[in-house]
Design a protein around this motif. Sequence first.
Motif, short mmCIF file in Angstrom:
data_model
loop_
_atom_site.label_atom_id
_atom_site.label_comp_id
_atom_site.label_asym_id
_atom_site.label_seq_id
_atom_site.Cartn_x
_atom_site.Cartn_y
_atom_site.Cartn_z
N LEU A 318 -4.46 31.11 -0.54
CA LEU A 318 -5.58 30.37 0.04
C LEU A 318 -6.62 31.27 0.72
N THR A 319 -6.45 32.55 0.65
CA THR A 319 -7.36 33.46 1.34
C THR A 319 -8.80 33.24 0.91
N ASP A 320 -9.64 32.91 1.89
CA ASP A 320 -11.08 32.69 1.71
C ASP A 320 -11.39 31.57 0.73
N ARG A 321 -10.46 30.63 0.55
CA ARG A 321 -10.71 29.48 -0.31
C ARG A 321 -11.11 28.28 0.54
N ALA A 322 -12.13 27.57 0.09
CA ALA A 322 -12.61 26.39 0.81
C ALA A 322 -11.76 25.18 0.45
N VAL A 323 -11.22 24.53 1.50
CA VAL A 323 -10.34 23.37 1.31
C VAL A 323 -10.86 22.21 2.16
N LEU A 324 -10.97 21.05 1.55
CA LEU A 324 -11.44 19.86 2.25
C LEU A 324 -10.28 18.98 2.66
N VAL A 325 -10.20 18.67 3.95
CA VAL A 325 -9.21 17.71 4.45
C VAL A 325 -9.88 16.35 4.53
N VAL A 381 -15.76 23.08 -2.70
CA VAL A 381 -14.37 23.35 -2.30
C VAL A 381 -13.51 23.43 -3.55
N VAL A 382 -12.43 24.20 -3.47
CA VAL A 382 -11.54 24.33 -4.63
C VAL A 382 -10.33 23.41 -4.52
N ALA A 383 -10.09 22.84 -3.33
CA ALA A 383 -8.93 21.98 -3.15
C ALA A 383 -9.24 20.93 -2.08
N ALA A 384 -8.49 19.84 -2.13
CA ALA A 384 -8.63 18.78 -1.14
C ALA A 384 -7.24 18.27 -0.76
N VAL A 385 -7.11 17.85 0.49
CA VAL A 385 -5.85 17.29 0.99
C VAL A 385 -6.14 15.92 1.59
N VAL A 386 -5.49 14.89 1.09
CA VAL A 386 -5.64 13.55 1.67
C VAL A 386 -4.72 13.44 2.87
N GLN A 387 -5.32 13.32 4.06
CA GLN A 387 -4.54 13.25 5.29
C GLN A 387 -4.41 11.82 5.81
N ALA A 388 -5.44 11.00 5.61
CA ALA A 388 -5.41 9.61 6.08
C ALA A 388 -5.55 8.67 4.89
N ASP A 389 -4.87 7.55 4.94
CA ASP A 389 -4.89 6.63 3.80
C ASP A 389 -6.03 5.61 3.92
N HIS A 390 -7.25 6.13 4.05
CA HIS A 390 -8.42 5.25 4.06
C HIS A 390 -8.56 4.55 2.71
N ALA A 391 -8.99 3.30 2.75
CA ALA A 391 -9.17 2.54 1.51
C ALA A 391 -10.18 3.21 0.58
N GLU A 392 -11.16 3.91 1.16
CA GLU A 392 -12.19 4.56 0.34
C GLU A 392 -11.60 5.60 -0.61
N TYR A 393 -10.44 6.16 -0.27
CA TYR A 393 -9.88 7.22 -1.09
C TYR A 393 -9.19 6.69 -2.35
N LEU A 396 -11.77 7.34 -4.92
CA LEU A 396 -12.27 8.71 -4.98
C LEU A 396 -11.74 9.39 -6.24
N GLY A 397 -12.55 10.23 -6.83
CA GLY A 397 -12.11 10.92 -8.04
C GLY A 397 -12.68 12.32 -8.14
N ALA A 398 -12.29 13.02 -9.21
CA ALA A 398 -12.71 14.40 -9.41
C ALA A 398 -14.24 14.53 -9.47
N ALA A 399 -14.89 13.50 -9.98
CA ALA A 399 -16.36 13.55 -10.07
C ALA A 399 -17.02 13.59 -8.70
N ASP A 400 -16.32 13.12 -7.67
CA ASP A 400 -16.88 13.12 -6.32
C ASP A 400 -16.78 14.48 -5.64
N LEU A 401 -15.94 15.35 -6.17
CA LEU A 401 -15.75 16.69 -5.60
C LEU A 401 -15.81 17.72 -6.73
N PRO A 402 -16.99 17.99 -7.25
CA PRO A 402 -17.11 18.95 -8.35
C PRO A 402 -16.53 20.31 -7.98
#
Length: 429
Positions: A318-325, A381-393, A396-402
């Motif tokens: 993960l060094t210097d990789r952008a990750v979205l929580v 970002v190169v990766a995402a982590v779902v932390q909260a189970d919001h209905a909006e997620y 959500l799909g790959a197209a939303d996070l190119p």
Amino acid sequence: MGRTICVVGLGKIGLPLAVQCAGKGHRVLGADTAPLVVRQVNDGQAPFPGEADLPERLKLAVTAGQLTAHSDTSAAVAEADAVLVAVPLLTGEDDQPDFTLLDAATRAVAAGLRPGTLVGYETTLPVGTTAGRLAGLLAEGSGLRPGADFALVFSPERVSSGRVFADLRRYPKLVGGIDERSTRQGVEFYREVLDFDPRPDLPRPNGVWALGSAEAAEFAKLAETTYRDVNIGLANQFARYADRIGVDLAEVIEACNSQPYSHLHQPGVAVGGHCIPVYPRLYLAGDPTATVVEAGRVANLAMPEYAVGRLADALGGLTDRAVLVLGAAYRGGVRETAYSGVFPLVAALRAAGARPYVADPLYDAAELTALGLPPHRGEPVVAAVVQADHAEYRTLGAADLPGVRVLLDGRRVTDPARWAGVRRIVLGA
């Protein structure tokens, strides 16, 4: 003729409780140390969003003159024949109870306490706190004798943010006093201020349940919440084993829970909120030899780091990789970050060398920054982590996070079909 009730602490538990009492025809004096909260309540405005029916019911109570807010707790208590304390008990950095706020509120109550008043604590407490610590503080500050001059009970809140009024109707109200007279008065009081939905599944009718003592009521609240923490801890242990052997734990849990003796909870990336991460520590304060309780806490605290490890393995580091929580809130649909898993997740990502960002549909960038979280402003970002189970997620799909290559869904809320071309990791699958 109705009572005059003082509710001390107009937060997410105390304010709905005050509104509930006012709605039953009682005169309610709300007391809070925050001037802004006092002003908002007196203006009929809810100080926090997201509580079902609160804005409407609060406005009605204030307009009818049934509810007023005050900054002088002692003066409000002096006018009341019943006092309910809903000030939180937190834990410090050493995981021990921090009584600073609760002791201060109790001393303020004591300064205005009159003979014949009923005092009830709704705050979750270590066993023995009501009859020991709090009774002593009330006696010292008032010159009155607990049990003889005023009634003292513990009656734990058993509600969740966002649905307090519904939960007040749904679950039995547990009441335990420091003596029989206190318990009797406490039961009578709560029968006057609460409404209950019928529950045919209960061993005795829904309503107010008298427990044998304040200690029994304190124990009941800690036991029911600690059970959940231990159960989730067990599910998280199962998830880690399922990951190693290549089995889908969701399928296993569904199979186990198909008979009435198994009630396995779901694993997750973190355990957050005011209750589940805190109350096992309050239990351990009285029973430090409870190894099962301690093990559950340890298992749950380890999940954010474990999830980051899974992400690092998938990306080759993960060094210097952008990750979205995804999700600052501790659970979906609730605008609250108390003990949220977002904080240990961001810390674990930074420790692994990543550049974490956070997004949440309930918080804007300025609010995230104020929480000490790095807001996502569209950075790739190169990766995402779902932390909260919001209905909006769910949509959500790959197209939303190119550009995202890996998704770690820590809550099993995303739709696999929407993540084609992205490696999707689910804990315990």
